[in-house]
Design a protein around this motif. Sequence first.
Motif, short mmCIF file in Angstrom:
data_model
loop_
_atom_site.label_atom_id
_atom_site.label_comp_id
_atom_site.label_asym_id
_atom_site.label_seq_id
_atom_site.Cartn_x
_atom_site.Cartn_y
_atom_site.Cartn_z
N PRO A 45 0.81 -1.23 0.00
CA PRO A 45 0.00 0.00 0.00
C PRO A 45 0.84 1.27 0.00
O PRO A 45 0.29 2.35 -0.15
N ASP A 46 2.18 1.15 0.18
CA ASP A 46 3.00 2.36 0.31
C ASP A 46 3.40 2.95 -1.04
O ASP A 46 3.69 4.15 -1.13
N TYR A 47 3.48 2.11 -2.07
CA TYR A 47 3.89 2.54 -3.41
C TYR A 47 5.24 3.24 -3.41
O TYR A 47 5.46 4.24 -4.10
N THR A 48 6.16 2.70 -2.59
CA THR A 48 7.54 3.16 -2.59
C THR A 48 8.42 2.02 -3.10
O THR A 48 8.03 0.86 -3.10
N PHE A 49 9.61 2.36 -3.56
CA PHE A 49 10.49 1.38 -4.18
C PHE A 49 10.89 0.31 -3.17
O PHE A 49 11.51 0.61 -2.14
N ALA A 50 10.55 -0.94 -3.47
CA ALA A 50 10.77 -2.03 -2.51
C ALA A 50 10.77 -3.37 -3.26
O ALA A 50 10.56 -3.44 -4.47
N ASP A 51 10.99 -4.45 -2.51
CA ASP A 51 11.02 -5.80 -3.08
C ASP A 51 9.70 -6.14 -3.75
O ASP A 51 8.62 -5.91 -3.20
N THR A 52 9.79 -6.72 -4.95
CA THR A 52 8.64 -7.32 -5.63
C THR A 52 9.15 -8.55 -6.37
O THR A 52 10.35 -8.68 -6.62
N PRO A 53 8.25 -9.45 -6.78
CA PRO A 53 8.68 -10.64 -7.54
C PRO A 53 8.76 -10.41 -9.04
O PRO A 53 8.86 -11.36 -9.81
N GLU A 54 8.73 -9.18 -9.49
CA GLU A 54 8.71 -8.87 -10.93
C GLU A 54 10.03 -9.28 -11.60
O GLU A 54 11.09 -9.34 -10.97
N PHE A 55 9.95 -9.51 -12.91
CA PHE A 55 11.16 -9.75 -13.69
C PHE A 55 10.97 -9.24 -15.11
O PHE A 55 9.86 -9.03 -15.58
N GLN A 56 12.12 -9.04 -15.75
CA GLN A 56 12.14 -8.55 -17.13
C GLN A 56 12.83 -9.59 -18.00
O GLN A 56 13.91 -10.08 -17.67
N GLN A 57 12.20 -9.95 -19.11
CA GLN A 57 12.76 -10.88 -20.08
C GLN A 57 13.16 -10.08 -21.31
O GLN A 57 12.35 -9.33 -21.86
N SER A 58 14.42 -10.22 -21.75
CA SER A 58 14.91 -9.46 -22.90
C SER A 58 15.53 -10.40 -23.92
O SER A 58 16.28 -11.31 -23.55
N ARG A 59 15.25 -10.14 -25.18
CA ARG A 59 15.88 -10.88 -26.27
C ARG A 59 16.38 -9.86 -27.29
O ARG A 59 15.59 -9.07 -27.81
N GLU A 60 17.68 -9.92 -27.57
CA GLU A 60 18.28 -9.00 -28.52
C GLU A 60 18.91 -9.80 -29.66
O GLU A 60 19.65 -10.75 -29.42
N MET A 61 18.64 -9.37 -30.87
CA MET A 61 19.24 -9.99 -32.04
C MET A 61 19.71 -8.89 -32.98
O MET A 61 18.94 -7.99 -33.34
N ASN A 62 20.99 -8.95 -33.37
CA ASN A 62 21.56 -7.96 -34.27
C ASN A 62 22.36 -8.70 -35.34
O ASN A 62 23.08 -9.65 -35.03
N ALA A 63 22.25 -8.25 -36.56
CA ALA A 63 22.97 -8.92 -37.65
C ALA A 63 23.27 -7.92 -38.76
O ALA A 63 22.55 -6.93 -38.95
N ARG A 64 24.34 -8.21 -39.49
CA ARG A 64 24.71 -7.40 -40.66
C ARG A 64 25.40 -8.28 -41.69
O ARG A 64 26.20 -9.15 -41.34
N ALA A 65 25.09 -8.08 -42.95
CA ALA A 65 25.76 -8.76 -44.05
C ALA A 65 26.06 -7.73 -45.12
O ALA A 65 25.27 -6.79 -45.35
N GLY A 66 27.22 -7.88 -45.77
CA GLY A 66 27.57 -6.90 -46.78
C GLY A 66 28.75 -7.30 -47.62
O GLY A 66 29.28 -8.42 -47.52
N LEU A 67 29.18 -6.36 -48.47
CA LEU A 67 30.30 -6.55 -49.37
C LEU A 67 31.29 -5.40 -49.20
O LEU A 67 30.88 -4.24 -49.02
N ASP A 68 32.58 -5.72 -49.26
CA ASP A 68 33.64 -4.73 -49.25
C ASP A 68 34.37 -4.76 -50.59
O ASP A 68 34.66 -5.85 -51.12
N TYR A 69 34.69 -3.58 -51.09
CA TYR A 69 35.48 -3.46 -52.31
C TYR A 69 36.68 -2.57 -52.01
O TYR A 69 36.53 -1.49 -51.43
N VAL A 70 37.86 -3.01 -52.43
CA VAL A 70 39.09 -2.26 -52.16
C VAL A 70 39.96 -2.27 -53.41
O VAL A 70 40.25 -3.33 -53.97
#
Length: 620
Positions: A246-271
Amino acid sequence: MKYLAILSTSLVVAQPALAQGASENEITVVAAGLPQQVDRTGQSISIVGAEEIEAVQGPDLSRVLERLPGVTLTRNGGLGGFTGLRVRGANAEQVLVLVDGIRVADVAAPGGGYDFGNLAASGLEKVELLRGSNSVVWGSEAIGGVVALTSKKIEGVEAAAEYGARDSFDGQVNGGIAGDGYGLSAGGGYTRTDGFSQAAVGTEPDGWRQWRAHGRGYIGLTDRLTAKAAARYSDSRLDIDGYPAPDYTFADTPEFQQSREMNARAGLDYVDETLVLDGGFQLSDTRREYVDPTFGPAPYYATKGRAERAEIKGNWTPIGLVRIDFGADHEWSRFADSDGTEKARLASGHVLAGWYGRGFALAAGLRIDDHSRFGSEWTFGANGSYALSPDLRLRASYGEGFKVPTLYQLFSDYGNGALAPERSKSYDAGIEYGNRNGRFHAALTAFRRDTANLIDYVSCFSVADPLCEDGRFGFYANVGKARAQGIEIELAAQLSERFRAQAAYTLLDAADRTPGGASRGNELARRPRHAVTVSADWHSPLAGLTLGGDVRMVSDSFDDAGNFTPIDGHALVTVRASLPVNEAFEIYGRVENLAGVEYRTVAGYGTPGRSAFVGARARF
């Protein structure tokens, strides 16, 4: 390896060296987007190599970044908690982050920045940091600077594992092959910790675990054309605390965050002898779910951020002293939550012309960005370097930066479609001897950055605005101006064959400059005025035993714009050791926060006490 040899040769031929010596080997991509010698630019750039990253030990990348000038970090709780990087007092969301050339910001996050809490140091080969605005080359987000991280490229197999405080474990395996005209490296890892309570007043541990994998490779199609690709994936779960009734102040809770990150790159180099081109397509996808088991297994909030980017960049050397860097790109971004999906596009083009003579270099450029929501923006930048002697140079730069409003700021329940981009003007000048990884290095830099149109949340309880007429609690608006100025000092020396020491110090004055604002003149939140890191390593004659230590000190700061909530300064000491058993196997250990200091980087969030870890590495 044919492509790498051609690329290296073309760069050396096209760019006569400013100075002879160790600095010739310092190669960066953050200055112009393609490989370039650090001493050929007037910008402030620091590079950390694989040997130093390995010496620091452990998966926590923040302890590597804190060795660089201009850097402060804040973390919401323990390992895996949101970790914001501030460069020269810029907001954490105003720093562009690249991993293997891929932009990794979460476009669905409110501020659109990158959370360093989800990136492990394990498997990284190099960290580059450019300090100062550089949107001419990099576009949106590059207000405070640019961080480029590169994963390891190896032949054979490397493995490492460590265990320590709070039942923490980190394991990583990397392997690779290379031959004439091809190379492939891949790796994966797992990290877990029981952690401690995110809420400083809490008693329930908040843990974190992460699975991750990455890979990069190239194959020469012809003597001049090379195909390359890189990808990275992580799956993380972080326990978080909240504001229970009932206090609504920062305290212990059972919450959790699930994160999924995917990064990719494909390309060509010319020299070839006069032209280098790098074209590719990249994808960044970040998904987050927030769950409170108190109310069931379904997420109470979820976001999906996706950015697709087609780009080409290159440089042309029409004559030996002139190099022209250029590029064009088109990005499609998408933000989705429970209220729907919003999209935007951003098309850009830039050119940077440089004169690179013996002992003198000067470059200047322009960029135009066209955003589907707010129109076009022009950006200018220039930098120069002058060698007083083979190892001593003067350097200076001017850069402009901008950051487009995020899709969350534009279209969420608190969105404002009339937002304009944040803008900055950045100046610095310095004198530097040697380079950071040479036998002796000393640098002194003065800097200033003015930022306008800062976007912040405005409460409808504090203002009367037509946006509040729909019953919302607040909205985002361009409400602020800020100035950050100060000096940076870097020192490093190989004092003997066995002993090396280095230090980085930043004096920062970061203040609110909003005309008529209630906080005008106040210090910007979570920006310590003083920050220094001192490090030393000694390779003893006893069976190859190496002993080292780091001292990180920051001064007092405030947690809020009103400067009502102070954060005390602190000093943290880490000691470490490593011992090779044979050529292929090494054991190591460290103690972090040796004195058990109780400190904060964010008010209300807990921090770790004294923590010990032991580990081993093997190479085959």
